[in-house]
Design a protein around this motif. Structure first.
Motif, short mmCIF file in Angstrom:
data_model
loop_
_atom_site.label_atom_id
_atom_site.label_comp_id
_atom_site.label_asym_id
_atom_site.label_seq_id
_atom_site.Cartn_x
_atom_site.Cartn_y
_atom_site.Cartn_z
N GLU A 184 65.98 -130.56 -170.94
CA GLU A 184 66.23 -130.20 -169.54
C GLU A 184 67.06 -131.24 -168.80
O GLU A 184 67.84 -130.92 -167.93
N ASN A 185 66.87 -132.50 -169.17
CA ASN A 185 67.44 -133.57 -168.35
C ASN A 185 68.66 -134.25 -168.95
O ASN A 185 69.37 -134.95 -168.24
N VAL A 186 68.87 -134.09 -170.23
CA VAL A 186 70.00 -134.79 -170.84
C VAL A 186 70.94 -133.84 -171.54
O VAL A 186 72.13 -133.96 -171.46
N LEU A 210 72.07 -142.37 -174.72
CA LEU A 210 71.76 -140.96 -174.52
C LEU A 210 71.01 -140.76 -173.21
O LEU A 210 71.20 -139.78 -172.51
N ASP A 262 69.95 -142.72 -169.49
CA ASP A 262 70.19 -143.90 -168.66
C ASP A 262 68.91 -144.26 -167.92
O ASP A 262 67.85 -143.66 -168.15
N ARG A 302 81.02 -138.03 -176.50
CA ARG A 302 80.19 -139.03 -175.84
C ARG A 302 80.34 -140.39 -176.53
O ARG A 302 80.51 -141.42 -175.90
N ARG A 326 77.40 -135.28 -168.58
CA ARG A 326 77.46 -133.91 -169.13
C ARG A 326 78.87 -133.66 -169.64
O ARG A 326 79.85 -134.06 -169.00
#
Lengths: 85, 513
Positions: free
Chosen positions: A17-19, A39, A41, B474, B489
């Motif tokens: 969900e967050n990354v 990956l 922070d 990335r 993202r």
């Protein structure tokens, strides 16, 4: 008492969900370096800690919110388990 | 006014008055007195002079914040050189690019941070410098201006640009800081921002000019908001200066309610907009009381009773040029933002429309003795950012502002520059890195917010038929960009949306996320 797999699942869902933009199948293994590989922070790491604390009713001490305890899914899982003992 | 003082002379003057006071501390308990710091910086200055470092030299520094590094900054200044702090978290490729651009006479780095392939012989200054720092010296050409420091900021064409700050620029800022915040001998400051960020100039030099004590904090304490909250409380810090993102992290994740903040009397913030709602939440937690019970129409908030809050505004190129003391606002409007305030004494300002004429709302131009000397070796960029009006030189900030009763309000940028957690990011610099990847045909970088309102950097990338992988992109970016510039993202697209004239439609991109 949650099993290690339950905890890993919680972490994976959080990361998805967050990354990873909702992509749960992304290639993160249980040993993938999360912080060193950048990956996650610092803000995501703090959110993860809050999430684990709420989910498992545990509390990280200030000095425990550290790369040492948050470096991979396996490491985090082991740390959460020691906190629940 | 002591307009003739050079940046380090403020410290030397305080050291003569307060030799036994503590100048610098670390959370682990190390400390140094003014007298010892003066001695150590003198030893460094002498060692540098022996290597022909002096007026017009540039000394690049790459090391975690420490007492020794601050002593070295002072030593560099005492030798006549300018110090140039680089981000110790930068990948080696970026460090090499910055060194090529800077062409320094000395490069001093923590041993583990020395990038390979530096075209020089590495000499260790073990007798004067500690075991932790190594130094390399170069013949590079000396500059003519009286520079105190150079700070690299993001550059729109792909390479960072070095903002050259003279001793006069820096001295005016220190004088303004002393006059405005009135620190006393013994006032306890924190150094939260990294040394390559201009907030650090306040933490180090205003404190050392006043006989204050600065607690030096590194990433491990700052990025862990819980440790930051604990340290600010336990070390009884009186004045703390940080970005709104850092303060927000303290309030959302730091559990400040567990600690006593009665020593913390001045909270300063700069670098980005701090919404009143988030600031109010911080105040509530630090004060351990509720100011806002849900209905902004009926509530009156006066969170100034226990400590003062200041909104500081100014790009690296001018350091702080406007500021706002929040007690002026009386009641806090929970859905609003604070103005950036009045222009600092000594600075001049203009609001200018697209034609360059004075306007009610437009780009902010700043003039006066704190306006920097220019970017290092960037004559075209300098021609762009400096303007002359009525015989006065102005720096064009690129910030859109309006003014009411001499009080300025910030409305965003006139260009595409992004702020991520207080850091300036030129999308062009990140796009240039993305375009270096062999499979990337088009790239555009925008900012967005996560669901909690924290900044994200979004890379929109198209491969023109080639398959792109977010993880590969990335890693590519991580090898070339410092952590704060790494996109959060990656949106992989067939092609990027275009405007009618065929250019990338940046507005469409921002909205599509």
């Amino acid at each position: 008492m949650p099993t290690p797999d339950d905890i890993k699942q919680t972490i994976r869902r959080f990361l998805a969900e967050n990354v990873l933009g909702g992509n749960e199948s992304a290639a993160i293994s249980d040993d993938t370096e999360l912080i060193e590989s950048r990956l996650i922070d610092s803000i995501v790491a703090l959110k993860l800690v809050n999430h684990l604390e709420e989910t498992y009713k545990i509390e990280f001490e200030a000095h425990e919110v550290d790369q040492e305890n948050l470096s991979s899914i396996n490491v985090i899982t082991a740390f959460v388990q020691t906190k629940m003992k | 006014m002591s307009g003739s003082l050079r940046l380090h002379e403020f410290f030397l003057r305080a050291a003569a008055k307060h030799p036994e006071r503590i100048a610098l501390e670390t959370p682990s308990g190390e400390s140094i007195t003014y007298k010892a710091l003066a001695q150590q910086s003198l030893s460094f200055a002498q060692a540098l002079a022996q290597q022909h470092i002096g007026y017009g030299s540039r000394i690049a520094l790459l090391a975690p914040k420490s007492i020794e590094l601050v002593a070295l900054m002072l030593g560099a200044l005492r030798s006549g050189a300018a110090y140039v702090p680089l981000d110790p978290a930068s990948p080696p490729e970026r460090v090499r690019a910055l060194l090529r651009d800077l062409d320094p006479q000395a490069f001093i780095a923590a041993q583990g941070l020395f990038p390979s392939e530096i075209p020089c012989q590495l000499e260790e200054l073990s007798s004067v410098f500690s075991e932790k720092l190594g130094a390399a010296f170069f013949p590079g050409e000396k500059h003519e201006e009286d520079l105190a420091y150079i700070l690299y900021t993001s550059g729109s064409t792909g390479l960072p640009k070095g903002a050259c700050i003279t001793h006069e620029n820096a001295a005016r800022f220190v004088e303004w800081g002393i006059e405005t915040f009135r620190p006393q001998p013994g006032t306890r400051f924190s150094s939260i921002a990294p040394l390559h960020f201009d907030l650090s100039v306040f933490d180090i030099f205003v404190s050392l000019a006043a006989g204050g004590t600065t607690l030096l904090l590194n990433d491990s304490e700052v990025k862990n908001a819980r440790l930051l909250a604990q340290v600010l409380s336990e070390k009884k810090i009186n004045a703390a200066y940080a970005t709104p993102s850092t303060w927000r992290a303290v309030s959302e994740f730091g559990k400040p309610g567990k600690y006593d903040f009665s020593s913390l009397k001045q909270i300063l913030f700069a670098g980005e907009v701090f919404s009143c709602r988030h600031l109010l939440r911080l105040a509530e937690q630090l004060d351990q009381r509720k100011y806002y019970e849900g209905d902004p129409a009926n509530a009156g908030f006066y969170p100034q009773q226990k400590r003062a809050y200041y909104n500081l505004y100014g790009p690296t190129e001018t350091n702080v040029c406007t500021f706002y003391d929040l007690k002026q606002s009386g009641r806090w409007d929970v859905d609003g933002y604070f103005p950036i305030g009045r222009v600092c004494r000594g600075a001049s300002s203009m609001i200018v429309d697209e034609q360059g004429d004075p306007a009610e709302k437009g780009e902010l131009w700043i003039g006066g003795p704190q306006v920097f000397a220019g970017y290092w070796k960037r004559p075209e960029k300098n021609a762009e950012v400096f303007a002359e009006k009525n015989g006065e030189r102005f720096y064009r900030t690129g910030d859109l502002v309006s003014v009411k009763n001499n009080c300025f309000f910030f409305h965003g940028r006139i260009d595409r520059m992004i702020k991520k957690r207080g850091y300036r990011i030129e999308p062009g610099e990140v796009e240039a890195v993305l375009l270096k990847h062999p499979d990337v045909l088009e790239a555009a970088v925008t900012s967005a917010k996560d669901k909690d309102g924290f900044d994200l950097l979004v890379a929109h990338v198209a491969g023109g038929g080639k398959t792109l992988e977010a993880e590969a992109l990335r890693l590519h970016c991580a090898s070339l960009l410092p952590p704060h510039m790494l996109p959060d993202r990656f949106l992989l697209l067939e092609e990027l949306p275009k405007t009618a004239s065929g250019k990338i439609d940046h507005k469409g991109l921002s909205e599509s996320y």
